[in-house]
Design a protein around this motif. Structure first.
Motif, PDB file in Angstrom:
ATOM      1  N   ASP A   1       0.856  -1.188   0.000  1.00 41.53           N
ATOM      2  CA  ASP A   1       0.000   0.000   0.000  1.00 41.53           C
ATOM      3  C   ASP A   1       0.883   1.226   0.000  1.00 41.53           C
ATOM      4  O   ASP A   1       1.752   1.375   0.866  1.00 41.53           O
ATOM      5  CB  ASP A   1      -0.913   0.011   1.240  1.00 41.53           C
ATOM      6  N   ARG A   2       0.671   2.108  -0.944  1.00 38.01           N
ATOM      7  CA  ARG A   2       1.540   3.289  -1.074  1.00 38.01           C
ATOM      8  C   ARG A   2       1.126   4.431  -0.144  1.00 38.01           C
ATOM      9  O   ARG A   2       1.956   5.177   0.325  1.00 38.01           O
ATOM     10  CB  ARG A   2       1.550   3.774  -2.520  1.00 38.01           C
ATOM     11  N   GLU A   3      -0.168   4.547   0.122  1.00 32.59           N
ATOM     12  CA  GLU A   3      -0.649   5.685   0.904  1.00 32.59           C
ATOM     13  C   GLU A   3      -0.389   5.557   2.396  1.00 32.59           C
ATOM     14  O   GLU A   3      -0.320   6.541   3.109  1.00 32.59           O
ATOM     15  CB  GLU A   3      -2.136   5.943   0.633  1.00 32.59           C
ATOM     16  N   THR A   4      -0.251   4.344   2.891  1.00 35.10           N
ATOM     17  CA  THR A   4      -0.027   4.143   4.318  1.00 35.10           C
ATOM     18  C   THR A   4       0.695   2.816   4.548  1.00 35.10           C
ATOM     19  O   THR A   4       0.673   1.938   3.689  1.00 35.10           O
ATOM     20  CB  THR A   4      -1.372   4.150   5.088  1.00 35.10           C
ATOM     21  N   ASP A   5       1.327   2.705   5.700  1.00 32.40           N
ATOM     22  CA  ASP A   5       1.993   1.452   6.046  1.00 32.40           C
ATOM     23  C   ASP A   5       0.952   0.488   6.612  1.00 32.40           C
ATOM     24  O   ASP A   5       0.310   0.766   7.620  1.00 32.40           O
ATOM     25  CB  ASP A   5       3.098   1.681   7.091  1.00 32.40           C
ATOM     26  N   ARG A   6       0.811  -0.644   5.962  1.00 28.11           N
ATOM     27  CA  ARG A   6      -0.125  -1.666   6.415  1.00 28.11           C
ATOM     28  C   ARG A   6       0.586  -2.996   6.390  1.00 28.11           C
ATOM     29  O   ARG A   6       1.517  -3.206   5.626  1.00 28.11           O
ATOM     30  CB  ARG A   6      -1.351  -1.718   5.516  1.00 28.11           C
TER      31      ARG A   6
ATOM     32  N   VAL B 136       5.350 -17.855  -0.925  1.00 33.75           N
ATOM     33  CA  VAL B 136       4.135 -17.287  -0.334  1.00 33.75           C
ATOM     34  C   VAL B 136       4.412 -15.876   0.190  1.00 33.75           C
ATOM     35  O   VAL B 136       3.581 -14.972   0.025  1.00 33.75           O
ATOM     36  CB  VAL B 136       3.567 -18.209   0.770  1.00 33.75           C
ATOM     37  N   LEU B 137       5.561 -15.674   0.803  1.00 30.47           N
ATOM     38  CA  LEU B 137       5.922 -14.327   1.274  1.00 30.47           C
ATOM     39  C   LEU B 137       5.962 -13.332   0.115  1.00 30.47           C
ATOM     40  O   LEU B 137       5.503 -12.189   0.249  1.00 30.47           O
ATOM     41  CB  LEU B 137       7.275 -14.341   1.992  1.00 30.47           C
ATOM     42  N   MET B 138       6.508 -13.757  -1.010  1.00 33.64           N
ATOM     43  CA  MET B 138       6.555 -12.874  -2.181  1.00 33.64           C
ATOM     44  C   MET B 138       5.140 -12.536  -2.664  1.00 33.64           C
ATOM     45  O   MET B 138       4.852 -11.390  -3.006  1.00 33.64           O
ATOM     46  CB  MET B 138       7.365 -13.527  -3.309  1.00 33.64           C
ATOM     47  N   VAL B 139       4.272 -13.522  -2.683  1.00 29.02           N
ATOM     48  CA  VAL B 139       2.887 -13.288  -3.108  1.00 29.02           C
ATOM     49  C   VAL B 139       2.206 -12.314  -2.155  1.00 29.02           C
ATOM     50  O   VAL B 139       1.586 -11.333  -2.582  1.00 29.02           O
ATOM     51  CB  VAL B 139       2.100 -14.621  -3.178  1.00 29.02           C
ATOM     52  N   LEU B 140       2.318 -12.563  -0.848  1.00 38.29           N
ATOM     53  CA  LEU B 140       1.649 -11.719   0.145  1.00 38.29           C
ATOM     54  C   LEU B 140       2.167 -10.286   0.119  1.00 38.29           C
ATOM     55  O   LEU B 140       1.388  -9.336   0.208  1.00 38.29           O
ATOM     56  CB  LEU B 140       1.834 -12.307   1.550  1.00 38.29           C
ATOM     57  N   SER B 141       3.468 -10.109  -0.001  1.00 37.70           N
ATOM     58  CA  SER B 141       4.041  -8.768   0.059  1.00 37.70           C
ATOM     59  C   SER B 141       3.729  -7.930  -1.176  1.00 37.70           C
ATOM     60  O   SER B 141       3.915  -6.716  -1.159  1.00 37.70           O
ATOM     61  CB  SER B 141       5.557  -8.840   0.286  1.00 37.70           C
ATOM     62  N   ASN B 142       3.243  -8.553  -2.237  1.00 31.85           N
ATOM     63  CA  ASN B 142       2.863  -7.807  -3.434  1.00 31.85           C
ATOM     64  C   ASN B 142       1.377  -7.474  -3.459  1.00 31.85           C
ATOM     65  O   ASN B 142       0.887  -6.945  -4.451  1.00 31.85           O
ATOM     66  CB  ASN B 142       3.245  -8.594  -4.693  1.00 31.85           C
ATOM     67  N   LYS B 143       0.670  -7.772  -2.394  1.00 27.93           N
ATOM     68  CA  LYS B 143      -0.765  -7.488  -2.312  1.00 27.93           C
ATOM     69  C   LYS B 143      -1.005  -6.180  -1.569  1.00 27.93           C
ATOM     70  O   LYS B 143      -0.245  -5.789  -0.685  1.00 27.93           O
ATOM     71  CB  LYS B 143      -1.493  -8.608  -1.549  1.00 27.93           C
ATOM     72  N   SER B 144      -2.101  -5.520  -1.919  1.00 33.66           N
ATOM     73  CA  SER B 144      -2.535  -4.352  -1.157  1.00 33.66           C
ATOM     74  C   SER B 144      -3.627  -4.809  -0.192  1.00 33.66           C
ATOM     75  O   SER B 144      -4.211  -5.884  -0.365  1.00 33.66           O
ATOM     76  CB  SER B 144      -3.092  -3.275  -2.094  1.00 33.66           C
ATOM     77  N   ALA B 145      -3.893  -3.995   0.812  1.00 30.50           N
ATOM     78  CA  ALA B 145      -4.945  -4.339   1.774  1.00 30.50           C
ATOM     79  C   ALA B 145      -6.283  -4.489   1.065  1.00 30.50           C
ATOM     80  O   ALA B 145      -7.051  -5.411   1.363  1.00 30.50           O
ATOM     81  CB  ALA B 145      -5.031  -3.269   2.857  1.00 30.50           C
ATOM     82  N   GLN B 146      -6.553  -3.618   0.119  1.00 26.38           N
ATOM     83  CA  GLN B 146      -7.821  -3.671  -0.610  1.00 26.38           C
ATOM     84  C   GLN B 146      -7.970  -5.003  -1.365  1.00 26.38           C
ATOM     85  O   GLN B 146      -9.035  -5.606  -1.350  1.00 26.38           O
ATOM     86  CB  GLN B 146      -7.925  -2.500  -1.583  1.00 26.38           C
ATOM     87  N   GLU B 147      -6.903  -5.467  -2.000  1.00 29.05           N
ATOM     88  CA  GLU B 147      -6.941  -6.746  -2.714  1.00 29.05           C
ATOM     89  C   GLU B 147      -7.230  -7.898  -1.760  1.00 29.05           C
ATOM     90  O   GLU B 147      -7.964  -8.823  -2.093  1.00 29.05           O
ATOM     91  CB  GLU B 147      -5.603  -7.033  -3.398  1.00 29.05           C
ATOM     92  N   MET B 148      -6.630  -7.856  -0.581  1.00 29.34           N
ATOM     93  CA  MET B 148      -6.735  -8.966   0.358  1.00 29.34           C
ATOM     94  C   MET B 148      -8.059  -9.009   1.106  1.00 29.34           C
ATOM     95  O   MET B 148      -8.462 -10.061   1.589  1.00 29.34           O
ATOM     96  CB  MET B 148      -5.584  -8.924   1.361  1.00 29.34           C
ATOM     97  N   LEU B 149      -8.734  -7.879   1.224  1.00 24.85           N
ATOM     98  CA  LEU B 149      -9.942  -7.840   2.040  1.00 24.85           C
ATOM     99  C   LEU B 149     -11.204  -8.304   1.317  1.00 24.85           C
ATOM    100  O   LEU B 149     -12.168  -8.715   1.960  1.00 24.85           O
ATOM    101  CB  LEU B 149     -10.139  -6.441   2.622  1.00 24.85           C
TER     102      LEU B 149
END
Length: 163
Positions: A54-59, A89-102
């Motif tokens: 997420d670019r706008e905030t640290d999540r 799996v770490l690479m996959v997770l770290s390339n996701k945004s909060a919006q994508e994951m929710l």
């Protein structure tokens, strides 16, 4: 008699041609589906804590998954590849945004991506876009493809926190 011999010779692959691919295909066939009446085998994976993209905030996200596999032999094999699986799996997770994951769709996509990462060390490549194409064009009449069966049959979320 000659036709039968020709058919048998043509069906056999030379052993020296591509031994690795043949082994992977054989392993895939052997683990195609669990035996009816047998309980599932679960392989828990230690929790992941990752910074999200997420670019706008640290999540960050805390995610723990359990892999459902066809048999204990597959679970034991996957344990040997766990560092590689965890890294993927770490690479996959770290390339996701909060919006994508929710979103529900995002979680379902994530399950498929984690399944692909768990299968990669076994030499099995999963086409993640194959299913999406079928959903995008439901009006077209195509032959329904039989869903692929893999040694990792499901990815279950045990813990899923996004902050």
């Amino acid at each position: 008699l000659g036709e039968g011999a020709a058919v048998m010779l043509l069906k056999k692959k030379p052993a020296a041609e591509d031994g690795e691919e043949e082994e992977a295909a054989t392993a895939h066939v052997e683990h195609a589906a669990p035996k009816p009446g047998t309980p599932p085998v679960f392989l828990p994976i230690d929790p992941f804590t990752v910074n999200l993209n997420d670019r706008e905030t640290d999540r960050y996200a805390q995610v723990q998954v359990t892999l459902e596999v066809v048999d204990q032999k597959t679970a034991d094999t996957l344990k040997n590849y766990m560092p590689s699986i965890r890294s993927g799996v770490l690479m996959v997770l770290s390339n996701k945004s909060a919006q994508e994951m929710l979103s529900r769709e995002g979680k379902e996509r994530l399950q498929k991506e984690i399944q692909a990462e768990a299968l990669r060390p076994l030499g099995i490549e999963v086409d993640l876009d194959e299913h999406a194409e079928d959903e995008d064009a439901p009006k077209k009449k195509k032959k329904k493809k039989k869903p692929a069966s893999y040694p990792v049959t499901n990815v279950l979320f045990v813990q899923f926190v996004v902050q």
